[in-house]
Scaffold this motif. Structure first.
Motif, PDB file in Angstrom:
ATOM      1  N   ALA A 111       0.907  -1.222   0.018  1.00  0.00           N
ATOM      2  CA  ALA A 111      -0.099   0.124   0.134  1.00  0.00           C
ATOM      3  C   ALA A 111       0.898   1.226  -0.104  1.00  0.00           C
ATOM      4  O   ALA A 111       0.470   2.369  -0.604  1.00  0.00           O
ATOM      5  N   THR A 112       1.775   1.404   0.662  1.00  0.00           N
ATOM      6  CA  THR A 112       2.822   2.535   0.764  1.00  0.00           C
ATOM      7  C   THR A 112       4.120   2.257   0.067  1.00  0.00           C
ATOM      8  O   THR A 112       4.939   3.399  -0.008  1.00  0.00           O
ATOM      9  N   GLY A 113       4.678   1.033  -0.202  1.00  0.00           N
ATOM     10  CA  GLY A 113       6.000   0.981  -0.649  1.00  0.00           C
ATOM     11  C   GLY A 113       6.997   0.994   0.198  1.00  0.00           C
ATOM     12  O   GLY A 113       8.075   0.777  -0.194  1.00  0.00           O
ATOM     13  N   VAL A 114       6.761   1.196   1.731  1.00  0.00           N
ATOM     14  CA  VAL A 114       7.750   1.161   2.515  1.00  0.00           C
ATOM     15  C   VAL A 114       8.123  -0.136   3.161  1.00  0.00           C
ATOM     16  O   VAL A 114       7.274  -1.142   3.247  1.00  0.00           O
ATOM     17  N   LEU A 115       9.256  -0.224   3.071  1.00  0.00           N
ATOM     18  CA  LEU A 115      10.014  -1.812   3.572  1.00  0.00           C
ATOM     19  C   LEU A 115      10.219  -1.613   4.833  1.00  0.00           C
ATOM     20  O   LEU A 115      11.186  -0.974   5.535  1.00  0.00           O
ATOM     21  N   HIS A 116       9.592  -2.570   5.841  1.00  0.00           N
ATOM     22  CA  HIS A 116       9.568  -2.662   7.261  1.00  0.00           C
ATOM     23  C   HIS A 116      10.580  -3.800   7.405  1.00  0.00           C
ATOM     24  O   HIS A 116      10.215  -4.901   7.598  1.00  0.00           O
ATOM     25  N   ALA A 117      11.823  -3.437   7.508  1.00  0.00           N
ATOM     26  CA  ALA A 117      12.849  -4.548   7.742  1.00  0.00           C
ATOM     27  C   ALA A 117      12.915  -5.360   9.030  1.00  0.00           C
ATOM     28  O   ALA A 117      12.564  -4.597  10.089  1.00  0.00           O
ATOM     29  N   PRO A 118      12.944  -6.538   9.087  1.00  0.00           N
ATOM     30  CA  PRO A 118      13.076  -7.330  10.451  1.00  0.00           C
ATOM     31  C   PRO A 118      14.323  -7.084  11.018  1.00  0.00           C
ATOM     32  O   PRO A 118      15.241  -6.787  10.430  1.00  0.00           O
ATOM     33  N   THR A 119      14.560  -7.420  12.252  1.00  0.00           N
ATOM     34  CA  THR A 119      15.731  -7.156  12.858  1.00  0.00           C
ATOM     35  C   THR A 119      16.097  -8.682  13.586  1.00  0.00           C
ATOM     36  O   THR A 119      15.387  -9.493  13.721  1.00  0.00           O
ATOM     37  N   LEU A 120      17.449  -8.545  13.901  1.00  0.00           N
ATOM     38  CA  LEU A 120      17.855  -9.935  14.769  1.00  0.00           C
ATOM     39  C   LEU A 120      17.241  -9.800  16.309  1.00  0.00           C
ATOM     40  O   LEU A 120      18.007  -8.815  17.055  1.00  0.00           O
ATOM     41  N   ALA A 121      16.873 -10.697  16.889  1.00  0.00           N
ATOM     42  CA  ALA A 121      16.167 -10.742  18.279  1.00  0.00           C
ATOM     43  C   ALA A 121      17.595 -11.149  19.110  1.00  0.00           C
ATOM     44  O   ALA A 121      18.520 -12.020  18.497  1.00  0.00           O
ATOM     45  N   PRO A 122      17.417 -11.053  20.304  1.00  0.00           N
ATOM     46  CA  PRO A 122      18.531 -11.396  21.438  1.00  0.00           C
ATOM     47  C   PRO A 122      18.622 -12.963  21.288  1.00  0.00           C
ATOM     48  O   PRO A 122      19.948 -13.462  21.572  1.00  0.00           O
ATOM     49  N   ASP A 123      17.600 -13.623  21.017  1.00  0.00           N
ATOM     50  CA  ASP A 123      18.050 -15.150  21.012  1.00  0.00           C
ATOM     51  C   ASP A 123      18.258 -15.503  19.660  1.00  0.00           C
ATOM     52  O   ASP A 123      18.766 -17.051  19.411  1.00  0.00           O
ATOM     53  N   GLY A 124      18.795 -14.652  18.743  1.00  0.00           N
ATOM     54  CA  GLY A 124      19.212 -15.124  17.354  1.00  0.00           C
ATOM     55  C   GLY A 124      18.018 -15.267  16.323  1.00  0.00           C
ATOM     56  O   GLY A 124      18.452 -15.582  15.363  1.00  0.00           O
ATOM     57  N   GLY A 125      16.954 -15.250  16.766  1.00  0.00           N
ATOM     58  CA  GLY A 125      15.811 -15.201  15.839  1.00  0.00           C
ATOM     59  C   GLY A 125      15.581 -14.224  15.023  1.00  0.00           C
ATOM     60  O   GLY A 125      16.416 -13.064  15.235  1.00  0.00           O
ATOM     61  N   ILE A 126      14.442 -14.032  14.297  1.00  0.00           N
ATOM     62  CA  ILE A 126      14.107 -13.052  13.558  1.00  0.00           C
ATOM     63  C   ILE A 126      13.099 -12.216  14.033  1.00  0.00           C
ATOM     64  O   ILE A 126      12.048 -12.806  14.415  1.00  0.00           O
ATOM     65  N   GLN A 127      12.839 -11.048  14.237  1.00  0.00           N
ATOM     66  CA  GLN A 127      11.752 -10.293  14.819  1.00  0.00           C
ATOM     67  C   GLN A 127      11.243  -9.170  13.934  1.00  0.00           C
ATOM     68  O   GLN A 127      11.976  -8.250  13.289  1.00  0.00           O
ATOM     69  N   ARG A 128       9.938  -9.437  13.485  1.00  0.00           N
ATOM     70  CA  ARG A 128       9.206  -8.571  12.751  1.00  0.00           C
ATOM     71  C   ARG A 128       8.989  -7.128  13.488  1.00  0.00           C
ATOM     72  O   ARG A 128       9.119  -7.034  14.440  1.00  0.00           O
ATOM     73  N   PRO A 129       9.148  -5.826  12.642  1.00  0.00           N
ATOM     74  CA  PRO A 129       9.159  -4.656  13.230  1.00  0.00           C
ATOM     75  C   PRO A 129       7.527  -4.609  13.718  1.00  0.00           C
ATOM     76  O   PRO A 129       6.524  -5.150  13.324  1.00  0.00           O
ATOM     77  N   ALA A 130       7.472  -3.831  14.909  1.00  0.00           N
ATOM     78  CA  ALA A 130       6.238  -3.808  15.738  1.00  0.00           C
ATOM     79  C   ALA A 130       5.301  -2.931  14.934  1.00  0.00           C
ATOM     80  O   ALA A 130       3.912  -3.154  15.106  1.00  0.00           O
ATOM     81  N   GLY A 131       5.645  -1.857  14.110  1.00  0.00           N
ATOM     82  CA  GLY A 131       4.628  -1.277  13.366  1.00  0.00           C
ATOM     83  C   GLY A 131       4.816  -1.546  11.846  1.00  0.00           C
ATOM     84  O   GLY A 131       5.860  -1.881  11.461  1.00  0.00           O
ATOM     85  N   GLY A 132       3.677  -1.271  11.083  1.00  0.00           N
ATOM     86  CA  GLY A 132       3.754  -1.184   9.607  1.00  0.00           C
ATOM     87  C   GLY A 132       3.518  -2.713   9.359  1.00  0.00           C
ATOM     88  O   GLY A 132       3.693  -3.591  10.173  1.00  0.00           O
TER      89      GLY A 132
END
Length: 296
Positions: A82-103
Motif C-alpha cells: 500500500a505504501t511501498g515502505v520496506l519494514h525490515a526485520p531485525t535480529l532478536a536477542p535469541d538469534g531469531g528474526i523479529q518483525r517490526p512492531a509497526g507497519g
C-alpha cells in the motif's frame, strides 16, 4: 538408505537491491539481488554449524549468504504494497528474526536458485512464479525493477545432496523447478536424472528443458487435469535400490504421490517430498506437514 547432511547457519537480515530482472516465461520471473548500500561484508562468512563446528561471524553482505543445498530457501521480506515502505526485520536477542512492531511486514519463502560473485560483488538469484490473483508477492515480482529493495533472511538450515545416488527422479511443478535444476546439477553427469514437470500453458517448455539440461524431461500440462504428477511417477514402476526421489510443488497434488512412494517402501530416507504452496493457503511454510491429517 541415504542421509542428507545438515548444516545450520546464523540467521542474518540482509537488505538487498534488485540488480537485474529477467522474464523467464509468461509466469516466471528471475530477480538478481546485490547488496543495498550499508551491507557489512567485513567478517566474510556466516556463522556455520555442521560436522566441522562453527566458523566465522555473520555478515550482512550477499557475498556471505551460503545456500549449498539444492533446495535451500530464504525468507524474502517485501515492501508494504500500500505504501511501498520496506519494514525490515531485525535480529532478536535469541538469534531469531523479529518483525517490526509497526507497519505491514510481508514475507515469502523462496528457493535460492543460484549464488555467485561477479566483479567482486555477491549476487543471488530468486525465481518467482506469478500465480493468478495478484497476491502481494506475485504483484511485487511482476513489477520488480532495478533498484527495488527487499530483505533476505536465511537459509538457516541447509541439507546437502546424499552421497551414493545412482539415479535421481524429480517430480515438480514450476515452484519446484529452481530446486529441481539445482538437484540435477548437484548429482553430476554420472547420475541418470528423470524429471517430470507440471506446468501451466504460459510456461515455455524450452525454459524448463534448459533449466534441467542433461535430464530426461517429461512435461505435463496442468490444464489436462489434476493427479498427473502422481500418475507419472506410478508409471515409472518401483525405484531402483540406489534411486532417490524428489517431489516438490502444490501440497495437495503431492499427497497421493507420497502415499504411492510409501507403498513401495520409499520413505524419508529415500526421498524428499515437500509442499511449496497449497491452494487456498497464503504463504505456506515449505517445512510444514505435507498433509495436516498425516503429518509424519
Amino acid at each position: 538408505m541415504f542421509a542428507r547432511p545438515v548444516t545450520t547457519f546464523d540467521l542474518v537480515p540482509r537488505r538487498v537491491r534488485v540488480h537485474a530482472v529477467r522474464r523467464l516465461t509468461g509466469s516466471m520471473v528471475r530477480t538478481t539481488f546485490r547488496d543495498a548500500p550499508g551491507a557489512d561484508g567485513a567478517s566474510g562468512a556466516d556463522g556455520v554449524t555442521g560436522s566441522g563446528g562453527t566458523t566465522g561471524a555473520a555478515a550482512s553482505s550477499v557475498a556471505a549468504l551460503h545456500a549449498p543445498g539444492p533446495d535451500d530457501h530464504v525468507k524474502v521480506f517485501l515492501p508494504d504494497p500500500a505504501t511501498g515502505v520496506l519494514h525490515a526485520p531485525t535480529l532478536a536477542p535469541d538469534g531469531g528474526i523479529q518483525r517490526p512492531a509497526g507497519g505491514v511486514s510481508i514475507s515469502r519463502e523462496m528457493t535460492v536458485r543460484a549464488t555467485r560473485t561477479v566483479d567482486g560483488a555477491g549476487e543471488v538469484d530468486v525465481d518467482w512464479v506469478l500465480h493468478a490473483g495478484d497476491g502481494p508477492a506475485s504483484a511485487w515480482a511482476a513489477a520488480a525493477r532495478e533498484g527495488d529493495e527487499v530483505v533476505l533472511v536465511g537459509p538457516g538450515t541447509s541439507r546437502a545432496v546424499p552421497a551414493g545416488i545412482g539415479r535421481l527422479t524429480l517430480a515438480v511443478d514450476e515452484t519446484g523447478l529452481p530446486a529441481a535444476a539445482r538437484w540435477s546439477a548437484a548429482v553430476g553427469p554420472g547420475v541418470r536424472v528423470t524429471a517430470i514437470v507440471e506446468i501451466g500453458d504460459d510456461t515455455d517448455e524450452d525454459v524448463v528443458e534448459a533449466e534441467l539440461a542433461g535430464a530426461d524431461v517429461e512435461i505435463l500440462y496442468r490444464s489436462d487435469g489434476p493427479g498427473q504428477l502422481a500418475e507419472a511417477v506410478r508409471s515409472l514402476g518401483t525405484p531402483d535400490d540406489d534411486e532417490y526421489v524428489v517431489a516438490l510443488g502444490e501440497a495437495g497434488e503431492l499427497v497421493p504421490l507420497r502415499r504411492h512412494l510409501r507403498g513401495l517402501g520409499v520413505g524419508p530416507d529415500l526421498s524428499t517430498v515437500a509442499g511449496y504452496w497449497r491452494r487456498g493457503t497464503v504463504n505456506l511454510d515449505p517445512d510444514a506437514p505435507l498433509d495436516p491429517n498425516d503429518p509424519t
